[in-house]
Design an enzyme around this catalytic site. Structure first.
Site, mmCIF file in Angstrom:
data_model
loop_
_atom_site.group_PDB
_atom_site.id
_atom_site.type_symbol
_atom_site.label_atom_id
_atom_site.label_comp_id
_atom_site.label_asym_id
_atom_site.label_seq_id
_atom_site.Cartn_x
_atom_site.Cartn_y
_atom_site.Cartn_z
ATOM 1 N N LYS A 132 31.071 39.818 -18.764
ATOM 2 C CA LYS A 132 29.427 40.147 -18.286
ATOM 3 C C LYS A 132 29.586 41.158 -17.347
ATOM 4 O O LYS A 132 28.839 42.132 -17.324
ATOM 5 C CB LYS A 132 29.234 38.883 -18.275
ATOM 6 C CG LYS A 132 28.627 38.125 -19.610
ATOM 7 C CD LYS A 132 27.311 37.347 -19.768
ATOM 8 C CE LYS A 132 27.161 36.984 -21.103
ATOM 9 N NZ LYS A 132 26.020 35.754 -20.844
ATOM 10 N N LYS A 160 23.266 37.702 -29.050
ATOM 11 C CA LYS A 160 21.564 37.407 -28.918
ATOM 12 C C LYS A 160 21.230 38.971 -28.135
ATOM 13 O O LYS A 160 20.095 39.488 -28.345
ATOM 14 C CB LYS A 160 21.224 36.151 -27.984
ATOM 15 C CG LYS A 160 21.019 35.438 -28.898
ATOM 16 C CD LYS A 160 20.083 33.937 -27.777
ATOM 17 C CE LYS A 160 20.881 32.776 -28.098
ATOM 18 N NZ LYS A 160 21.508 31.836 -26.897
ATOM 19 N N LYS A 201 32.549 39.781 -29.981
ATOM 20 C CA LYS A 201 30.900 38.286 -30.883
ATOM 21 C C LYS A 201 29.621 38.953 -31.377
ATOM 22 O O LYS A 201 29.318 39.390 -30.492
ATOM 23 C CB LYS A 201 31.454 36.722 -30.114
ATOM 24 C CG LYS A 201 30.187 36.758 -28.883
ATOM 25 C CD LYS A 201 30.276 35.065 -28.742
ATOM 26 C CE LYS A 201 29.626 34.844 -27.349
ATOM 27 N NZ LYS A 201 28.109 34.559 -27.655
HETATM 28 P P1 ATP Z 1 24.608 35.148 -26.576
HETATM 29 O O1 ATP Z 1 26.248 35.938 -25.810
HETATM 30 O O2 ATP Z 1 25.012 35.570 -28.150
HETATM 31 O O3 ATP Z 1 23.271 35.820 -25.889
HETATM 32 P P2 ATP Z 1 25.284 32.603 -26.297
HETATM 33 O O4 ATP Z 1 26.189 32.471 -26.024
HETATM 34 O O5 ATP Z 1 25.000 32.371 -24.421
HETATM 35 O O6 ATP Z 1 24.700 34.420 -27.095
HETATM 36 P P3 ATP Z 1 24.120 30.783 -26.562
HETATM 37 O O7 ATP Z 1 22.455 30.145 -27.185
HETATM 38 O O8 ATP Z 1 24.093 29.683 -25.340
HETATM 39 O O9 ATP Z 1 24.409 31.441 -26.560
HETATM 40 O O10 ATP Z 1 24.413 29.466 -27.648
HETATM 41 C C1 ATP Z 1 24.328 28.425 -28.479
HETATM 42 C C2 ATP Z 1 25.583 28.356 -28.948
HETATM 43 O O11 ATP Z 1 26.263 29.447 -30.449
HETATM 44 C C3 ATP Z 1 26.810 27.899 -28.705
HETATM 45 O O12 ATP Z 1 27.582 27.034 -28.565
HETATM 46 C C4 ATP Z 1 27.671 29.330 -28.878
HETATM 47 O O13 ATP Z 1 29.131 28.923 -28.542
HETATM 48 C C5 ATP Z 1 26.913 29.249 -30.472
HETATM 49 N N1 ATP Z 1 27.913 31.223 -30.629
HETATM 50 C C6 ATP Z 1 27.405 31.752 -30.051
HETATM 51 N N2 ATP Z 1 27.458 33.061 -30.511
HETATM 52 C C7 ATP Z 1 28.321 32.544 -31.630
HETATM 53 C C8 ATP Z 1 28.984 33.689 -32.657
HETATM 54 N N3 ATP Z 1 29.131 34.733 -32.436
HETATM 55 N N4 ATP Z 1 29.421 33.076 -33.336
HETATM 56 C C9 ATP Z 1 29.659 31.134 -33.356
HETATM 57 N N5 ATP Z 1 29.026 30.337 -32.512
HETATM 58 C C10 ATP Z 1 28.300 31.363 -31.311
#
Ligand code: ATP
Ligand code: LTN
Length: 347
Positions: free
Chosen positions: A131, A215, A212
């Site tokens: 990040k 959000k 990946k």
């Molecule tokens: P982002 O980076 O998308 O903002 P995050 O990683 O902060 O999201 P969370 O809402 O905390 O997302 O994640 C919820 C769940 O979704 C976690 O178990 C995370 O590992 C899973 N996850 C997030 N992005 C992916 C992805 N691209 N593929 C598979 N699993 C994912």
């Protein structure tokens, strides 16, 4: 009120009856629209696991405020995630659904863990480094975020943590901290296991298949939200980056774009990647993408419909209050044990 108390009692009893079952814990941040990566990596597993385990699913709002958030929006997002939990099939009669900040034990245990986590190991967390943070004005909360995550998990004597592949390093850290505290103070925590799926563990961004799906991405067409309608899904899929050579073949290294789409197709349809490759042998990207959009739309439409019904029904807060009551009950027992072992308080 009486109904709520009765419910809590039933859940507490059910919890005890469920002795022998494994305990599952996971969390999602209320930071924006939940996308198909979150669904295929994590939420799908949540639903499956609730059949044979005692499951606690949390909305981790304290993680969300590691970077400043608009308060009104945060509360809206918290209820949205709760509604999505229900819409994808998490059943509040089988699972405990609650909001992290409604259970004070998360912050309390986090402090004890913080004192047993090392600056060095936190500095090595790749998500923090990815990040691009680490400057003078990075919040201490963002830096120590994985310790709060460890607290979430250890507070419930969790056996299994279903998450996407991006969380592997955080789960390892949680296990290391638990083992260290156990070593120092003697058998305090259960050491949990992460659960990662083979197909959905890492869904990649549609416009950049090397990073990946996220959000927080700027381009709305880089991801598919669980609440997107058919036209938006079609647009995102049709515009997804594909690779040179028109062949529909899985090759993560040389064809990351099409391989990601094959993974998504496979996860939503239940067909194996080999079966899909066979089906589209000789067909072009256009045909494949068109049918992929239809498969995803068919899977997401009922979720979107249920989400709207739940969000408008007014049941959410009651479910979350019941959930917090049950979570508090478990967490207080763990905290009592931790304080005893560490010598905190006066007994
Ligand atoms: P982002 O980076 O998308 O903002 P995050 O990683 O902060 O999201 P969370 O809402 O905390 O997302 O994640 C919820 C769940 O979704 C976690 O178990 C995370 O590992 C899973 N996850 C997030 N992005 C992916 C992805 N691209 N593929 C598979 N699993 C994912
Ligand atoms: N760090 C996770 C969200 C999260 C979590 C947890 C997942 C916070 N606490 C406990 C599993 C268990 C993320 O960013 N995806």
């Amino acid at each position: 009120m009486l109904g709520r108390q009765l419910n809590a009692v039933i859940k507490a009893v059910a919890g005890r009856v469920m002795n022998g079952m494994k305990r599952v814990f996971s969390g999602v941040q209320p930071t924006g629209s939940i996308h198909i990566g979150n669904y295929l990596g994590a939420l799908g597993q949540f639903v499956e696991l609730q059949e044979d385990n005692e499951c606690l699913y949390c909305i981790v709002d304290m993680h969300a405020v590691t970077t400043p958030k608009d308060p009104k929006e945060l509360r809206k997002n918290t209820l949205d995630v709760a509604a999505l939990y229900l819409a994808v099939g998490i059943d509040p009669k089988k699972s405990t659904i609650f909001v992290q900040s409604e259970v004070p034990g998360h912050a309390e245990l986090a402090w004890a863990l913080m004192c047993n986590a090392y600056m060095g190991e936190l500095s090595r967390m790749t998500q923090f480094k990815d990040k691009g943070r680490g400057g003078e004005s990075t919040s201490a909360g963002l830096f120590s975020y994985p310790v709060l995550m460890a607290s979430d998990i250890l507070l419930y004597d969790t056996d299994i943590v279903p998450v996407g592949g991006d969380q592997k390093q955080h789960i390892e850290l949680c296990r290391d901290i638990a083992a260290r505290v156990n070593n120092r103070y003697g058998g305090v925590f259960k050491v949990p296991e992460g659960r990662f799926l083979r197909t959905g563990a890492r869904i990649m961004s549609l416009d950049d298949p090397l990073s990946k799906m996220s959000k927080s991405a700027v381009n709305p067409l880089s991801s598919i939200s669980l609440l997107d309608d058919g036209p938006k899904i079609r647009k995102a899929v049709m515009r997804a980056t594909t690779d040179s050579g028109g062949e529909i073949r899985f090759d993560a290294e040389n064809k990351p774009g099409i391989s990601n789409l094959l993974n998504i197709y496979s996860a939503f349809s239940g067909a194996s990647v080999a079966e899909i490759e066979k089906k589209y042998r000789g067909a072009g990207y256009g045909t494949f993408k068109n049918e992929l959009a239809a498969v995803v739309t068919e899977a997401l439409t009922p979720i979107r419909t249920r989400f709207k019904e739940i969000r408008e029904s007014g049941v959410l807060k009651e479910i979350l209050r019941d959930g917090a009551e049950r979570a508090n009950e478990i967490s207080e027992k763990t905290l009592k044990r931790v304080k005893e072992r560490l010598g905190l308080g006066i007994a």
